[in-house]
Design a protein around this motif. Structure first.
Motif, PDB file in Angstrom:
ATOM      1  N   VAL A 111       0.852  -1.183   0.000  1.00 37.06           N
ATOM      2  CA  VAL A 111       0.000   0.000   0.000  1.00 37.06           C
ATOM      3  C   VAL A 111       0.888   1.233   0.000  1.00 37.06           C
ATOM      4  O   VAL A 111       1.890   1.289   0.729  1.00 37.06           O
ATOM      5  CB  VAL A 111      -0.920   0.009   1.230  1.00 37.06           C
ATOM      6  N   ALA A 152      -3.624  10.298  -1.111  1.00 34.59           N
ATOM      7  CA  ALA A 152      -4.295   9.225  -1.835  1.00 34.59           C
ATOM      8  C   ALA A 152      -3.619   7.890  -1.548  1.00 34.59           C
ATOM      9  O   ALA A 152      -2.388   7.784  -1.669  1.00 34.59           O
ATOM     10  CB  ALA A 152      -4.271   9.515  -3.334  1.00 34.59           C
ATOM     11  N   SER A 205      -3.171   3.842  -2.440  1.00 31.23           N
ATOM     12  CA  SER A 205      -3.307   2.932  -3.574  1.00 31.23           C
ATOM     13  C   SER A 205      -2.593   1.620  -3.255  1.00 31.23           C
ATOM     14  O   SER A 205      -1.797   1.550  -2.325  1.00 31.23           O
ATOM     15  CB  SER A 205      -2.725   3.554  -4.839  1.00 31.23           C
ATOM     16  N   GLY A 206      -2.899   0.600  -4.051  1.00 32.11           N
ATOM     17  CA  GLY A 206      -2.275  -0.698  -3.856  1.00 32.11           C
ATOM     18  C   GLY A 206      -3.309  -1.759  -3.555  1.00 32.11           C
ATOM     19  O   GLY A 206      -4.478  -1.634  -3.922  1.00 32.11           O
ATOM     20  N   LYS A 256     -12.462   7.159  -3.377  1.00 32.92           N
ATOM     21  CA  LYS A 256     -11.143   7.470  -3.948  1.00 32.92           C
ATOM     22  C   LYS A 256      -9.997   7.110  -3.012  1.00 32.92           C
ATOM     23  O   LYS A 256      -8.845   7.375  -3.336  1.00 32.92           O
ATOM     24  CB  LYS A 256     -11.074   8.963  -4.286  1.00 32.92           C
ATOM     25  N   ASN A 257     -10.322   6.544  -1.844  1.00 36.32           N
ATOM     26  CA  ASN A 257      -9.288   6.211  -0.846  1.00 36.32           C
ATOM     27  C   ASN A 257      -8.404   7.416  -0.543  1.00 36.32           C
ATOM     28  O   ASN A 257      -7.171   7.302  -0.469  1.00 36.32           O
ATOM     29  CB  ASN A 257      -8.428   5.029  -1.313  1.00 36.32           C
ATOM     30  N   THR A 258      -9.033   8.562  -0.391  1.00 35.07           N
ATOM     31  CA  THR A 258      -8.300   9.814  -0.231  1.00 35.07           C
ATOM     32  C   THR A 258      -8.779  10.566   1.002  1.00 35.07           C
ATOM     33  O   THR A 258      -9.988  10.601   1.283  1.00 35.07           O
ATOM     34  CB  THR A 258      -8.462  10.696  -1.481  1.00 35.07           C
TER      35      THR A 258
END
Length: 121
Positions: free
Chosen positions: A2, A23, A25-26, A75-77
């Motif tokens: 991640v 943000a 990601s992964g 948006k995982n933000t």
């Protein structure tokens, strides 16, 4: 793995505003709490604000009424809107996320690389 990538830091005059973004990601299954911490030179890292997946929020007393944390789960933000900035807000700001990775059941903690915020005239 991640990754957390922060953006939005910079130099601003006292009384000004900045908006930080982070943000994730992964291989993410679910992100629970996300938060912002900061570390000034010669000081320990401290919590600025955090927010649960359901939207419960906690602020440090020093930023209440000036900073606003929010997140976009799709948006995982996570964001940090910083208004009425003061010189004492100068620090490296780090985001943090509590993540369950795909294919796992445990909770892991991840940090971003940090973004510098400098408040100076």
């Amino acid at each position: 793995q991640v990754q957390l990538v922060e953006s939005g830091g910079g130099l601003v005059q006292p009384g000004g505003s900045l908006r930080l973004s982070c943000a994730a990601s992964g291989s993410i299954l679910t992100i629970y709490a996300m938060g912002w911490y900061r570390q000034a030179p010669g000081k320990e890292r401290e919590l600025v604000a955090d927010i649960t997946r359901g939207g419960s929020i906690n602020y440090a007393d020093s930023v209440k009424g000036r900073f606003t944390i929010s997140r976009d789960n799709a948006k995982n933000t996570v964001y940090l809107q910083m208004n009425s900035l003061k010189p004492e807000d100068t620090a490296v700001y780090y985001c943090n996320a509590h993540v369950v990775r795909q294919g796992t059941v445990g909770l892991s903690f991840y940090w971003g690389q940090g973004t510098q915020v400098t408040v100076s005239s």
